[in-house]
Design a protein around this motif. Structure first.
Motif, mmCIF file in Angstrom:
data_model
loop_
_atom_site.group_PDB
_atom_site.id
_atom_site.type_symbol
_atom_site.label_atom_id
_atom_site.label_comp_id
_atom_site.label_asym_id
_atom_site.label_seq_id
_atom_site.Cartn_x
_atom_site.Cartn_y
_atom_site.Cartn_z
ATOM 1 N N THR A 1 0.831 -1.206 0.000
ATOM 2 C CA THR A 1 0.000 0.000 0.000
ATOM 3 C C THR A 1 0.863 1.252 0.000
ATOM 4 O O THR A 1 0.560 2.233 -0.699
ATOM 5 N N LEU A 2 1.949 1.227 0.757
ATOM 6 C CA LEU A 2 2.811 2.405 0.859
ATOM 7 C C LEU A 2 3.744 2.561 -0.334
ATOM 8 O O LEU A 2 3.949 3.688 -0.825
ATOM 9 N N PHE A 3 4.311 1.461 -0.819
ATOM 10 C CA PHE A 3 5.441 1.575 -1.746
ATOM 11 C C PHE A 3 5.238 0.872 -3.083
ATOM 12 O O PHE A 3 6.145 0.817 -3.894
ATOM 13 N N GLY A 4 4.049 0.340 -3.304
ATOM 14 C CA GLY A 4 3.732 -0.182 -4.618
ATOM 15 C C GLY A 4 4.123 -1.628 -4.835
ATOM 16 O O GLY A 4 4.562 -2.335 -3.920
ATOM 17 N N PRO A 5 3.976 -2.110 -6.077
ATOM 18 C CA PRO A 5 4.133 -3.534 -6.380
ATOM 19 C C PRO A 5 5.519 -4.075 -6.071
ATOM 20 O O PRO A 5 6.521 -3.347 -6.090
ATOM 21 N N ALA A 6 5.555 -5.369 -5.797
ATOM 22 C CA ALA A 6 6.816 -6.064 -5.538
ATOM 23 C C ALA A 6 7.422 -6.551 -6.847
ATOM 24 O O ALA A 6 6.715 -7.053 -7.718
ATOM 25 N N ALA A 7 8.737 -6.394 -6.976
ATOM 26 C CA ALA A 7 9.460 -6.925 -8.129
ATOM 27 C C ALA A 7 10.125 -8.250 -7.804
ATOM 28 O O ALA A 7 10.208 -9.138 -8.653
ATOM 29 N N SER A 8 10.601 -8.396 -6.562
ATOM 30 C CA SER A 8 11.201 -9.665 -6.146
ATOM 31 C C SER A 8 11.021 -9.844 -4.648
ATOM 32 O O SER A 8 10.821 -8.869 -3.905
ATOM 33 N N VAL A 9 11.097 -11.110 -4.223
ATOM 34 C CA VAL A 9 10.847 -11.464 -2.825
ATOM 35 C C VAL A 9 11.884 -12.487 -2.376
ATOM 36 O O VAL A 9 12.182 -13.451 -3.086
ATOM 37 N N TYR A 10 12.422 -12.262 -1.185
ATOM 38 C CA TYR A 10 13.287 -13.238 -0.531
ATOM 39 C C TYR A 10 12.744 -13.439 0.877
ATOM 40 O O TYR A 10 12.299 -12.484 1.534
ATOM 41 N N VAL B 296 2.913 -12.150 -3.123
ATOM 42 C CA VAL B 296 4.130 -11.986 -2.327
ATOM 43 C C VAL B 296 4.260 -13.102 -1.299
ATOM 44 O O VAL B 296 5.347 -13.674 -1.108
ATOM 45 N N LEU B 297 3.156 -13.454 -0.627
ATOM 46 C CA LEU B 297 3.211 -14.509 0.379
ATOM 47 C C LEU B 297 3.571 -15.855 -0.246
ATOM 48 O O LEU B 297 4.357 -16.624 0.319
ATOM 49 N N GLU B 298 3.012 -16.140 -1.409
ATOM 50 C CA GLU B 298 3.360 -17.385 -2.088
ATOM 51 C C GLU B 298 4.822 -17.387 -2.517
ATOM 52 O O GLU B 298 5.522 -18.399 -2.412
ATOM 53 N N ALA B 299 5.297 -16.242 -3.025
ATOM 54 C CA ALA B 299 6.707 -16.134 -3.407
ATOM 55 C C ALA B 299 7.600 -16.298 -2.184
ATOM 56 O O ALA B 299 8.667 -16.924 -2.255
ATOM 57 N N ALA B 300 7.174 -15.736 -1.048
ATOM 58 C CA ALA B 300 7.956 -15.865 0.184
ATOM 59 C C ALA B 300 8.044 -17.318 0.626
ATOM 60 O O ALA B 300 9.107 -17.784 1.063
ATOM 61 N N ARG B 301 6.956 -18.033 0.508
ATOM 62 C CA ARG B 301 6.977 -19.448 0.884
ATOM 63 C C ARG B 301 7.923 -20.242 -0.019
ATOM 64 O O ARG B 301 8.707 -21.072 0.462
ATOM 65 N N ARG B 302 7.894 -19.953 -1.326
ATOM 66 C CA ARG B 302 8.807 -20.639 -2.247
ATOM 67 C C ARG B 302 10.250 -20.255 -1.961
ATOM 68 O O ARG B 302 11.149 -21.100 -1.974
ATOM 69 N N SER B 303 10.475 -18.976 -1.689
ATOM 70 C CA SER B 303 11.828 -18.506 -1.414
ATOM 71 C C SER B 303 12.397 -19.168 -0.166
ATOM 72 O O SER B 303 13.549 -19.612 -0.150
ATOM 73 N N ALA B 304 11.593 -19.227 0.896
ATOM 74 C CA ALA B 304 12.068 -19.833 2.142
ATOM 75 C C ALA B 304 12.363 -21.314 1.953
ATOM 76 O O ALA B 304 13.315 -21.848 2.534
ATOM 77 N N HIS B 305 11.578 -21.969 1.128
ATOM 78 C CA HIS B 305 11.786 -23.401 0.894
ATOM 79 C C HIS B 305 13.030 -23.655 0.063
ATOM 80 O O HIS B 305 13.822 -24.569 0.346
ATOM 81 N N ASP B 306 13.228 -22.836 -0.980
ATOM 82 C CA ASP B 306 14.316 -23.076 -1.929
ATOM 83 C C ASP B 306 15.579 -22.284 -1.630
ATOM 84 O O ASP B 306 16.635 -22.564 -2.223
ATOM 85 N N GLY B 307 15.500 -21.290 -0.746
ATOM 86 C CA GLY B 307 16.663 -20.482 -0.404
ATOM 87 C C GLY B 307 17.112 -19.538 -1.509
ATOM 88 O O GLY B 307 18.290 -19.202 -1.605
ATOM 89 N N VAL B 308 16.154 -19.063 -2.324
ATOM 90 C CA VAL B 308 16.491 -18.166 -3.431
ATOM 91 C C VAL B 308 15.481 -17.027 -3.473
ATOM 92 O O VAL B 308 14.361 -17.141 -2.944
ATOM 93 N N ALA B 309 15.875 -15.936 -4.092
ATOM 94 C CA ALA B 309 14.938 -14.849 -4.343
ATOM 95 C C ALA B 309 14.002 -15.242 -5.478
ATOM 96 O O ALA B 309 14.399 -15.949 -6.411
ATOM 97 N N VAL B 310 12.754 -14.793 -5.399
ATOM 98 C CA VAL B 310 11.758 -15.119 -6.407
ATOM 99 C C VAL B 310 11.329 -13.835 -7.115
ATOM 100 O O VAL B 310 10.928 -12.854 -6.464
ATOM 101 N N GLU B 311 11.444 -13.833 -8.422
ATOM 102 C CA GLU B 311 11.031 -12.681 -9.219
ATOM 103 C C GLU B 311 9.528 -12.737 -9.457
ATOM 104 O O GLU B 311 8.966 -13.809 -9.701
ATOM 105 N N LEU B 312 8.878 -11.577 -9.421
ATOM 106 C CA LEU B 312 7.441 -11.498 -9.680
ATOM 107 C C LEU B 312 7.177 -10.784 -11.006
ATOM 108 O O LEU B 312 8.015 -10.061 -11.509
#
Length: 357
Positions: free
Chosen positions: A194-203, A341-357
């Protein structure tokens, strides 16, 4: 209740239903709490004691049998029920408010949004933390340019609960959509977007710290926004020393704020909006500080008066939207973006990599 009031059916009378939704609905001009759905006899008795004119029914079949007598359905039942109940309500021709998270996946949220649009019905998501006192204050500072260009946004929703409480929120069954990532994470991610706009990547990093815990109870999410802002978000039940709720760093100044908005505590204690002029107000000792080059802990910066929190504004906006005089305060598509973002975070935590959106 007046003849013009919109009649609300509330599904669920646990924490979300009894502490947040029912009191806020009852306090909103133009809305009346008509029916509460809960199969628990003690909660039925509690609902009737707190709202003497309310009907109580044991299941949603009884509620939807009276669909023609209702104007809005609020879903405050366990997460796994959100999608099927919202779908049923929309197909019955009823506008819907769903507690966060609206769904377990972004795809489900978008399907619900499409159904609501097809039926011409309001579908809104209860993201009450957009009306926290600190969030409203930070938004004002950003609008006024007090921080300059924001570089980093740190947000913490931390607790010290060393023993798991159990229940569906702490269940390891994926069908329950539990864990802190989807609970408190829904709040901090929604605020960041809401404050800073869309996410480009998530770790993300997600851990299960407590003995006997089945699902994440200590999670960190890093978002790189398309705007260039970096958000570092912490949600935890295992934090023995709590950090600042917000630390926001910009090219001109930083803002640091400790402590939680007082509205949840007030609602838990049975206080009700509209009964006091001090609703949502916090003491001066908890005001955040704005400055540069010094620590607020040692007196650096200047105190910033915290705006009063305003959870009642959410349902007031819903009432206006249903009456044709306003817009949906939180759309399902906004909630879907947070779920991305939450789904990307779950994938990132599982795989140990940043996820691009």
């Amino acid at each position: 209740m007046t003849a013009a009031d919109l009649r609300v059916g509330l599904v669920g009378y646990g924490l979300a239903g009894s502490v947040f939704h029912a009191p806020l609905i009852a306090a909103t001009e133009g809305l009346t709490l008509d029916t509460v759905v809960t199969s628990n006899p003690e909660r039925q008795e509690q609902a009737r004691a707190e709202f003497p004119d309310v009907r109580t029914v044991a299941d949603t079949d009884e509620l939807f049998a009276r669909a023609a007598d209702l104007d809005l359905i609020v879903i405050a039942s366990p997460n796994k029920t959100h999608v099927p109940l919202a779908t049923t309500a929309l197909k019955a021709g009823l506008p819907v408010v769903v507690d966060k998270p609206i769904a377990g996946t972004a795809a489900e949220a978008r399907q619900l949004a499409a159904l609501a649009e097809e039926r011409g019905l309001l579908l809104s998501v209860f993201q009450n933390r957009r009306w926290d006192n600190d969030f409203l204050t930070l938004r004002k500072l950003l609008d006024e340019g007090e921080l300059g260009d924001v570089w980093r946004f740190e947000s913490r929703f931390e607790r010290w609960r060393p023993q798991p409480k159990g229940g569906w929120r702490e269940s390891g069954d994926p069908a329950e959509v539990g864990g802190l990532l989807y609970d408190l994470g829904s709040h901090v991610v929604d605020q960041a977007l809401t404050l800073f706009g869309p996410a480009a990547s998530v770790y993300a990093e997600a851990d299960v710290r407590r003995p006997g815990a089945e699902i994440d109870d200590d999670t960190f999410i890093a978002i790189t926004h398309a705007s260039g802002v970096r958000s570092h978000l912490y949600v935890s039940a295992t934090t023995a020393q709590l950090g600042p709720r917000f630390r926001v760093l910009g090219s001109k100044a930083g803002y640091v704020k400790y402590g939680l908005d007082p509205q949840e505590a007030a609602l838990r204690e049975g206080e009700r909006p509209g009964t006091t002029a001090d609703w949502g107000r916090e003491p001066e000792s908890l005001w955040g500080r704005l400055g540069s080059g010094e620590s607020p802990v040692t007196g650096g910066g200047s105190p910033v008066p915290t705006l009063s929190g305003d959870y009642p504004a959410y349902y007031a906006a819903v009432a206006r939207a249903l009456s044709g005089g306003g817009t949906n305060p939180v759309t399902a598509l906004e909630a879907a973006a947070a779920l991305d973002v939450l789904e990307a975070a779950r994938r990132s935590a599982h795989d140990g990599v940043a996820v691009e959106l």
